[in-house]
Scaffold this motif. Structure first.
Motif, PDB file in Angstrom:
ATOM      1  N   GLN A   1      -4.642  -6.524  14.825  1.00 49.99           N
ATOM      2  CA  GLN A   1      -5.159  -7.695  15.529  1.00 49.99           C
ATOM      3  C   GLN A   1      -5.501  -7.369  16.978  1.00 49.99           C
ATOM      4  O   GLN A   1      -6.516  -7.839  17.511  1.00 49.99           O
ATOM      5  CB  GLN A   1      -4.137  -8.824  15.459  1.00 49.99           C
ATOM      6  CG  GLN A   1      -3.976  -9.407  14.057  1.00 49.99           C
ATOM      7  CD  GLN A   1      -2.825 -10.391  13.949  1.00 49.99           C
ATOM      8  OE1 GLN A   1      -1.857 -10.314  14.711  1.00 49.99           O
ATOM      9  NE2 GLN A   1      -2.925 -11.312  12.988  1.00 49.99           N
ATOM     10  N   GLN A   2      -4.669  -6.541  17.622  1.00 51.70           N
ATOM     11  CA  GLN A   2      -4.960  -6.147  18.998  1.00 51.70           C
ATOM     12  C   GLN A   2      -6.250  -5.329  19.076  1.00 51.70           C
ATOM     13  O   GLN A   2      -7.055  -5.490  19.999  1.00 51.70           O
ATOM     14  CB  GLN A   2      -3.789  -5.330  19.556  1.00 51.70           C
ATOM     15  CG  GLN A   2      -2.517  -6.130  19.806  1.00 51.70           C
ATOM     16  CD  GLN A   2      -1.376  -5.228  20.241  1.00 51.70           C
ATOM     17  OE1 GLN A   2      -1.577  -4.245  20.967  1.00 51.70           O
ATOM     18  NE2 GLN A   2      -0.174  -5.553  19.796  1.00 51.70           N
TER      19      GLN A   2
ATOM     20  N   ASP B   1       0.406  -1.640   2.084  1.00 54.19           N
ATOM     21  CA  ASP B   1      -0.420  -1.050   3.153  1.00 54.19           C
ATOM     22  C   ASP B   1      -1.901  -1.359   3.002  1.00 54.19           C
ATOM     23  O   ASP B   1      -2.610  -1.568   3.993  1.00 54.19           O
ATOM     24  CB  ASP B   1      -0.210   0.467   3.182  1.00 54.19           C
ATOM     25  CG  ASP B   1       1.197   0.844   3.632  1.00 54.19           C
ATOM     26  OD1 ASP B   1       1.832   0.015   4.304  1.00 54.19           O
ATOM     27  OD2 ASP B   1       1.647   1.955   3.308  1.00 54.19           O
ATOM     28  N   ASP B   2      -2.393  -1.368   1.752  1.00 58.64           N
ATOM     29  CA  ASP B   2      -3.828  -1.566   1.550  1.00 58.64           C
ATOM     30  C   ASP B   2      -4.254  -3.017   1.746  1.00 58.64           C
ATOM     31  O   ASP B   2      -5.453  -3.320   1.724  1.00 58.64           O
ATOM     32  CB  ASP B   2      -4.238  -1.089   0.152  1.00 58.64           C
ATOM     33  CG  ASP B   2      -3.449  -1.774  -0.942  1.00 58.64           C
ATOM     34  OD1 ASP B   2      -2.349  -2.279  -0.640  1.00 58.64           O
ATOM     35  OD2 ASP B   2      -3.927  -1.800  -2.094  1.00 58.64           O
ATOM     36  N   LEU B   3      -3.294  -3.923   1.968  1.00 60.82           N
ATOM     37  CA  LEU B   3      -3.620  -5.340   2.144  1.00 60.82           C
ATOM     38  C   LEU B   3      -3.345  -5.846   3.553  1.00 60.82           C
ATOM     39  O   LEU B   3      -3.717  -6.975   3.887  1.00 60.82           O
ATOM     40  CB  LEU B   3      -2.819  -6.196   1.146  1.00 60.82           C
ATOM     41  CG  LEU B   3      -3.004  -5.870  -0.334  1.00 60.82           C
ATOM     42  CD1 LEU B   3      -2.093  -6.759  -1.166  1.00 60.82           C
ATOM     43  CD2 LEU B   3      -4.460  -6.053  -0.746  1.00 60.82           C
ATOM     44  N   LEU B   4      -2.725  -5.011   4.379  1.00 59.91           N
ATOM     45  CA  LEU B   4      -2.276  -5.494   5.684  1.00 59.91           C
ATOM     46  C   LEU B   4      -3.436  -5.860   6.610  1.00 59.91           C
ATOM     47  O   LEU B   4      -3.366  -6.860   7.342  1.00 59.91           O
ATOM     48  CB  LEU B   4      -1.372  -4.443   6.343  1.00 59.91           C
ATOM     49  CG  LEU B   4      -0.019  -4.236   5.654  1.00 59.91           C
ATOM     50  CD1 LEU B   4       0.766  -3.128   6.354  1.00 59.91           C
ATOM     51  CD2 LEU B   4       0.792  -5.531   5.615  1.00 59.91           C
ATOM     52  N   GLU B   5      -4.518  -5.061   6.596  1.00 64.70           N
ATOM     53  CA  GLU B   5      -5.639  -5.379   7.477  1.00 64.70           C
ATOM     54  C   GLU B   5      -6.340  -6.645   7.028  1.00 64.70           C
ATOM     55  O   GLU B   5      -6.791  -7.448   7.860  1.00 64.70           O
ATOM     56  CB  GLU B   5      -6.616  -4.197   7.532  1.00 64.70           C
ATOM     57  CG  GLU B   5      -6.036  -2.997   8.284  1.00 64.70           C
ATOM     58  CD  GLU B   5      -7.033  -1.887   8.476  1.00 64.70           C
ATOM     59  OE1 GLU B   5      -8.201  -2.041   8.034  1.00 64.70           O
ATOM     60  OE2 GLU B   5      -6.656  -0.848   9.056  1.00 64.70           O
TER      61      GLU B   5
ATOM     62  N   SER C   1       9.581  -5.473   9.641  1.00 65.62           N
ATOM     63  CA  SER C   1       9.151  -5.130  10.999  1.00 65.62           C
ATOM     64  C   SER C   1       8.070  -4.053  10.995  1.00 65.62           C
ATOM     65  O   SER C   1       7.163  -4.063  11.840  1.00 65.62           O
ATOM     66  CB  SER C   1      10.354  -4.664  11.816  1.00 65.62           C
ATOM     67  OG  SER C   1      10.967  -3.531  11.210  1.00 65.62           O
ATOM     68  N   ARG C   2       8.161  -3.120  10.056  1.00 68.16           N
ATOM     69  CA  ARG C   2       7.134  -2.060   9.973  1.00 68.16           C
ATOM     70  C   ARG C   2       5.764  -2.646   9.724  1.00 68.16           C
ATOM     71  O   ARG C   2       4.789  -2.321  10.399  1.00 68.16           O
ATOM     72  CB  ARG C   2       7.509  -1.068   8.874  1.00 68.16           C
ATOM     73  CG  ARG C   2       6.447   0.009   8.590  1.00 68.16           C
ATOM     74  CD  ARG C   2       6.835   0.857   7.384  1.00 68.16           C
ATOM     75  NE  ARG C   2       5.813   1.811   7.029  1.00 68.16           N
ATOM     76  CZ  ARG C   2       4.718   1.518   6.313  1.00 68.16           C
ATOM     77  NH1 ARG C   2       4.514   0.259   5.905  1.00 68.16           N
ATOM     78  NH2 ARG C   2       3.840   2.465   6.029  1.00 68.16           N
ATOM     79  N   CYS C   3       5.645  -3.506   8.721  1.00 66.82           N
ATOM     80  CA  CYS C   3       4.344  -4.096   8.378  1.00 66.82           C
ATOM     81  C   CYS C   3       3.882  -5.077   9.452  1.00 66.82           C
ATOM     82  O   CYS C   3       2.692  -5.196   9.733  1.00 66.82           O
ATOM     83  CB  CYS C   3       4.426  -4.780   7.016  1.00 66.82           C
ATOM     84  SG  CYS C   3       4.608  -3.605   5.644  1.00 66.82           S
ATOM     85  N   ALA C   4       4.840  -5.786  10.053  1.00 65.13           N
ATOM     86  CA  ALA C   4       4.482  -6.710  11.131  1.00 65.13           C
ATOM     87  C   ALA C   4       3.857  -5.949  12.300  1.00 65.13           C
ATOM     88  O   ALA C   4       2.885  -6.408  12.925  1.00 65.13           O
ATOM     89  CB  ALA C   4       5.702  -7.493  11.584  1.00 65.13           C
ATOM     90  N   ALA C   5       4.376  -4.761  12.610  1.00 66.52           N
ATOM     91  CA  ALA C   5       3.819  -3.944  13.693  1.00 66.52           C
ATOM     92  C   ALA C   5       2.412  -3.475  13.351  1.00 66.52           C
ATOM     93  O   ALA C   5       1.514  -3.437  14.208  1.00 66.52           O
ATOM     94  CB  ALA C   5       4.741  -2.750  13.957  1.00 66.52           C
ATOM     95  N   HIS C   6       2.185  -3.115  12.073  1.00 65.95           N
ATOM     96  CA  HIS C   6       0.851  -2.680  11.634  1.00 65.95           C
ATOM     97  C   HIS C   6      -0.153  -3.819  11.792  1.00 65.95           C
ATOM     98  O   HIS C   6      -1.276  -3.626  12.290  1.00 65.95           O
ATOM     99  CB  HIS C   6       0.931  -2.230  10.177  1.00 65.95           C
ATOM    100  CG  HIS C   6      -0.339  -1.635   9.658  1.00 65.95           C
ATOM    101  ND1 HIS C   6      -0.486  -0.293   9.403  1.00 65.95           N
ATOM    102  CD2 HIS C   6      -1.535  -2.209   9.360  1.00 65.95           C
ATOM    103  CE1 HIS C   6      -1.712  -0.047   8.973  1.00 65.95           C
ATOM    104  NE2 HIS C   6      -2.367  -1.214   8.925  1.00 65.95           N
ATOM    105  N   VAL C   7       0.241  -5.030  11.382  1.00 69.41           N
ATOM    106  CA  VAL C   7      -0.649  -6.188  11.489  1.00 69.41           C
ATOM    107  C   VAL C   7      -0.944  -6.499  12.945  1.00 69.41           C
ATOM    108  O   VAL C   7      -2.090  -6.777  13.331  1.00 69.41           O
ATOM    109  CB  VAL C   7      -0.017  -7.403  10.781  1.00 69.41           C
ATOM    110  CG1 VAL C   7      -0.764  -8.680  11.133  1.00 69.41           C
ATOM    111  CG2 VAL C   7       0.006  -7.190   9.276  1.00 69.41           C
TER     112      VAL C   7
END
Length: 308
Positions: free
Chosen positions: A37-38, A5-9, A27-33
């Protein structure tokens, strides 16, 4: 499965490629990324705006002012006061431009007056004076031009005599005139602040000290011109964040080693405003020991040095 989580942004903005395999499979982390980006795209599209037209010249002028060799503290004091003045002007409502200041001039008239004094210095330097415009734009254009001109100045230009503002015609070297420009910009900024019910704000202590030094250097000659010159000196104690002591001769014919007739203690910012004629000279304006007549003569003449 642990999620980074701390690296996704960081990954969303192009860093940490090592997180890519996990995002591709989760899929969870892909949605966060995707959400990060949006949000970045939305901020970029909805909040971007071209910078104000004068910004580039002000940034360049300020950068020139701090780059060695520079014209010195007089220039940095003016840059600081001009920046504060512009912030104040940008905050004024249309109605506030018509408010009266302490001397009866409107805010707009006062800004035009300040621009006119800046323009006199530009004219004496042979620099193009911007054409007449509405008060706010005229002052900004002339201030920008003055900073660009002085920021590039060689020693010979800094020594060139130019007009000082004031009722009595006087020419002094450009480096001294720029200190007066800082002084007058500060005082008229506070005149406008008072008109819109804001408290006064003193310059940064080192700039205030330089402004006071500028006035004190003129004071012995002003004592003579006012018919109040006399043998002796006054010990002036300025209190505040940058307290200082000055021996002020009471005539241009006196040396700094002349016997002290009086001691005067006063806050530095009050003395600066007194020099501008914004603080009345009364028996309680300062703490006085010794000859009250010598001390009050000094303060009375000091109150004639400043801004129209």
């Amino acid at each position: 499965m642990e999620h980074p989580d701390d690296l996704l942004e960081e990954f969303a903005f192009g860093d940490r490629p090592d997180v890519g395999p996990h995002v591709a499979a989760c899929s969870r982390c892909a949605a966060h990324v995707s959400l990060a980006q949006q949000a970045a795209d939305w901020l970029a599209s909805s909040h971007s705006a071209p910078p104000p037209a004068p910004l580039r010249s002000r940034v360049l002028a300020a950068a020139v002012g701090v780059r060695p060799p520079s014209p010195g503290p007089a220039f940095s004091a003016y840059v600081s006061q001009a920046a504060d003045f512009e912030v104040l002007l940008d905050s004024l409502s249309p109605a506030q431009w018509s408010l009266s200041t302490a001397d009866g001039r409107t805010v707009e008239d006062l800004v035009l007056h300040l621009a006119g004094n800046d323009g006199n210095v530009l004219a004496d330097l042979g620099s193009p004076v911007p054409p007449a415009r509405r008060a706010r734009d005229l002052w900004r254009d002339q201030s920008d031009q003055l900073m660009r001109t002085v920021g590039r100045a060689e020693e010979s230009l800094l020594s060139r005599p130019v007009r000082l503002a004031g009722r009595t015609p006087m020419r002094r070297p450009l480096r001294e005139a720029m200190m007066q420009r800082a002084f007058e910009t500060w005082i008229h900024r506070d005149d406008i602040r008072a008109a819109v019910a804001l408290p006064p704000v003193a310059p940064e202590p080192s700039h205030l000290a330089r402004i006071v030094d500028f006035g004190l250097a003129l004071l012995p000659g002003a004592m003579d011109a006012a018919g109040r010159g006399r043998p002796g000196a006054v010990q002036l104690f300025l209190t505040g964040p940058r307290s200082a002591s000055h021996v002020v001769p009471l005539s241009s014919s006196c040396a700094a080693s002349s016997p002290s007739l009086a001691q005067v203690e006063i806050p530095a910012d009050r003395f600066g405003r007194l020099m501008a004629g914004r603080v009345p000279v009364t028996s309680s304006v300062a703490v006085i020991d010794g000859s009250r007549s010598a001390a009050l003569d000094l303060l009375t003449v000091a109150a004639t040095l400043g801004c129209e």
